[in-house]
Design an enzyme around this catalytic site. Structure first.
Site, PDB file in Angstrom:
ATOM      1  N   HIS A  54      40.374  38.513  52.660  1.00  0.00           N
ATOM      2  CA  HIS A  54      40.698  37.129  52.314  1.00  0.00           C
ATOM      3  C   HIS A  54      40.080  36.721  50.983  1.00  0.00           C
ATOM      4  CE1 HIS A  54      42.298  33.236  53.506  1.00  0.00           C
ATOM      5  NE2 HIS A  54      41.176  32.669  53.122  1.00  0.00           N
ATOM      6  N   HIS A 100      47.003  29.513  56.203  1.00  0.00           N
ATOM      7  CA  HIS A 100      46.019  29.223  57.246  1.00  0.00           C
ATOM      8  C   HIS A 100      46.591  29.703  58.575  1.00  0.00           C
ATOM      9  CE1 HIS A 100      42.248  26.516  57.414  1.00  0.00           C
ATOM     10  NE2 HIS A 100      42.078  27.490  56.545  1.00  0.00           N
TER      11      HIS A 100
END
Length: 742
Positions: A54, A100
């Site tokens: 990430h 998300h």
């Protein structure tokens, strides 16, 4: 696992505690080499989040380098909080998309809400005022009760945050497929407006300058959120709820105004959002980009909970927090601005010459790490790639044209497919008009927001047909970019550039990595052909659960410029007697189509072919015709084909209808999803001018005031339906599915 630095460094290696943080054995050994010793617990945590996919893009970075990122109008490409493109008159547009996904699968309301908040912060951290939000959502079939819950809560979360923060949600897309049943995708995009002189960077420069923390206190929410987002979604994902952050949109609204005022002060050196990995990522990245070091005292960090450890404070992803670098001696000027908005800001550290990231807590150094090892020098992996086993079989399939007995019934069924059906249930929950600049609202090919005080406006869209990309990643990648540009052009705007949201499964699977590789190659080719550089983006991997991966879903968020609001073109038919044309020819291409799925329940075969030179030429010619004022409406022909585009062009409540006559195979002409096609209407006085631009365009018929859609094939009527009835089916499909019991 104890969240404390009291665990002895040797025990971390002996018990392999680093594995629970997402580090591999090899990576832990590399950390030992970098430090020349065993890392303590806090340092191990810091490395684990900064080396997560990430934050580091460690498996995707080699692919991202393939994207064209430069252009004559690009002021800031990938590498900062968001990209920046010049739009003339010393103004620029700032935009980015962010995912998300994992948080939204576990806690859909807060997962979606904080996704919106995070991307808005990325944009205003660049110095821009956020003027619009968009989203791109994927869910499983709406016949599933859990999907209904996730869908409802995600939309509520986006609305709850976006409506309160004062940024209009103006557009987006929602698609449904079984591949997303256990792993929904929630991608949020924000667009901002800025003057050139106000563009900021996230840097900690100037030895001795002060590091300032601004925003609410740090809590224990979101710890290891970045690591959580870099792993497969577990079946017992409820245990990951603590990794999901909690947002406060009213706090964010104050933060926007305070930061935009702070940016006007020359006391500010750099500013960055505390996003994924919180204090750790913002501080280390700001120092690394400036070529400096940073020393921070956690005793000075505002804390929401008692007894927080250094590990917890460094890895917390509490929301609505910013990190600033401020000229030494001028801290109070900035503190006073935040205080004016009721926000706390405190000095927590300073810039140092030694290129290390040094953290102190309770009079003890709890982390001392070479700063570049956390950022630019993070590991990068060249993953093995293998053509997906299904691909060759799909390429060799000869997909027959479906045999349709009742064309009207087929049209009605397609209009009720959730991916095609009206999304009013979704966007009616969004405030699309706050700031009073929205000209074209959700539901059109592209949203349009005017730029106050000018004749200009910005068009924006999100697009991706993941079924095409599943069938053929390279071709599907081209189509994703081309369709986004097509939608921008249909609105009358010139495409400027894009932000990419790359959503894929587990990259350690060579077939998944092959999907990534080919998708990026296809997207890059389309970006080159259409002159739309990639200026920002996001990668979300490990989107799989129970061993099942999502369809490859590289979402394209694109922005275009209207030099004049007079060029804004609607997607709906406008007046009776207007002439209707189709630009581009239909072929017997049904692989990955809505019709194929309706009749077979499958997506298989070849994706539709796309010729990028033809695509670019048609877009350029259509844009030229729009600027000449000869186009009344323009609509991209995509899911469901021409028949769906015709119906949608009538769904504007004006009581209009259309009389259409096509020549050829009715199924191919009406339901093929062949690419590079546009449905346009033209005032009959401009018909000759239009035909000089597009001599190859097929003249389909005309707009009527009868409220009927009549379609004939070689003068034989095969569809004759009331527009109102069709529109009711289209509008009622999703609410009906949500009310039904699974």
């Amino acid at each position: 696992m104890q969240l404390t630095h009291d665990i002895q460094p040797e025990k971390i290696e002996k018990d392999r505690l680093y594995l629970d943080m997402g580090l591999s054995d090899e990576e832990f050994q590399r950390i030992k080499q970098i430090l020349g010793r065993h890392p303590n617990f806090t340092e191990t945590g810091i490395f684990s989040v900064m080396w997560s996919e990430h934050c580091s893009y460690k498996t995707s970075k080699p692919l991202l380098k393939k994207f064209p990122t430069d252009g004559p109008h690009v002021l800031q490409g990938p590498g900062e909080g968001a990209g920046v493109i010049d739009i003339g008159d010393e103004q620029a547009v700032v935009f980015k998309i962010e995912s998300h996904n994992h948080p939204s699968a576990v806690e859909p309301y807060q997962g979606a809400a904080t996704g919106v908040g995070g991307i808005i912060r990325d944009v205003f951290s660049m110095g821009a005022r956020p003027i619009a939000s968009l989203n791109s959502l994927r869910f499983g079939p709406l016949t599933n009760n859990r999907t209904k819950y996730l869908f409802s809560e995600v939309v509520a979360g986006i609305a709850g945050y976006g409506n309160c923060v004062g940024v209009p949600t103006v557009g987006g897309e929602v698609q449904f497929d079984e591949s997303y049943e256990d792993n929904p995708l929630v991608n949020a995009m924000c667009v901002g407006l800025i003057n050139h002189k106000d563009v900021q960077k996230g840097i900690a420069a100037g030895i001795g300058n002060t590091i300032l923390y601004a925003g609410p206190p740090t809590g224990r929410d979101g710890i290891h959120g970045a690591t959580f987002a870099s792993d497969d979604l577990a079946e017992d994902s409820n245990k990951d709820r603590p990794a999901v952050q909690v947002g406060d949109p009213f706090m964010e609204k104050l933060l926007i105004e305070a930061c935009l005022e702070v940016i006007q002060s020359d006391a500010l050196v750099g500013i960055q959002d505390m996003g994924a990995a919180g204090l750790t990522s913002s501080a280390s990245e700001m120092a690394s980009k400036a070529g400096t070091g940073l020393e921070m005292n956690l005793d000075l960090v505002p804390q929401r909970e008692q007894g927080m450890t250094a590990y917890e404070m460094m890895l917390s992803e509490s929301q609505e927090r910013m990190l600033l670098c401020v000229q030494a001696g001028r801290e109070q000027e900035i503190i006073d601005i935040f205080e004016k908005y009721g926000l706390k800001s405190v000095p927590v550290g300073k810039v140092i010459e030694e290129k290390v990231f040094r953290i102190k807590h309770l009079d003890e150094v709890v982390a001392d790490i070479p700063v570049d090892s956390l950022a630019d020098d993070a590991p990068v992996y060249n993953m093995p790639s293998k053509e997906a086993a299904y691909y060759r079989a799909f390429q060799q399939m000869d997909i027959a044209t479906p045999a349709i007995e009742d064309y009207a019934n087929t049209l009605k069924q397609l209009l009720q497919q959730p991916t095609i059906a009206n999304k009013e249930w979704v966007y009616d929950q969004y405030d699309s008009m706050v700031q009073t600049n929205t000209v074209v609202t959700p539901g059109s090919d592209a949203a349009v927001v005017r730029i106050k005080g000018t004749e200009k406006a910005l068009a924006m869209t999100t697009d991706c047909n993941s079924r095409y990309i599943y069938l053929d990643p390279e071709t599907g990648g081209k189509i994703a970019v081309a369709e986004a540009a097509r939608n921008i052009v249909c609105s009358g705007a010139k495409p400027l550039g894009l932000t990419d949201g790359l959503n894929f499964g587990n990259p350690t699977n060579p077939e998944i990595f092959w999907q990534m590789e080919k998708s990026v190659e296809g997207m890059s080719a389309a970006c080159d052909a259409l002159h739309t550089p990639v200026i920002s983006g996001n990668v979300s991997l490990y989107n799989q659960s129970k061993g099942k991966s999502i369809y490859p879903t590289p979402i394209v968020g694109m922005v275009g410029l209207h030099e004049s609001t007079q060029h804004i073109t609607p997607s709906y038919f406008q007046e009776k007697e207007d002439v209707i044309y189709c630009i581009g020819e239909a072929k017997a291409e049904f692989g990955g189509s809505e019709l194929q799925h309706l009749y077979s329940g499958k997506y298989e075969g070849k994706a539709p072919h796309i010729d990028l030179d033809v695509e670019a030429e048609r877009q350029e010619k259509l844009l030229s015709a729009i600027k000449e004022g000869i186009i009344s409406s323009a609509h991209d022909i995509s899911e469901g084909g021409l028949a769906i585009a015709l119906a949608e062009s009538l769904f504007n409540g004006q009581g209009l209808g259309a009389e259409i006559n096509v020549v050829g195979d009715a199924t191919v002409e009406l339901f093929s999803e062949s690419q590079s096609r546009f449905l346009v209407s033209v005032n009959k006085k401009h018909a000759n001018a239009f035909e000089s631009h597009f001599p190859e365009a097929a003249k389909l018929g005309k707009v009527t005031d009868q409220g009927q859609l009549t379609i004939s094939i070689s003068d034989k009527t095969i569809i004759h339906e009331r527009v109102e009835e069709l529109e009711n089916l289209w509008k009622g499909a999703i609410p009906c599915l949500l009310k039904s019991k699974a």
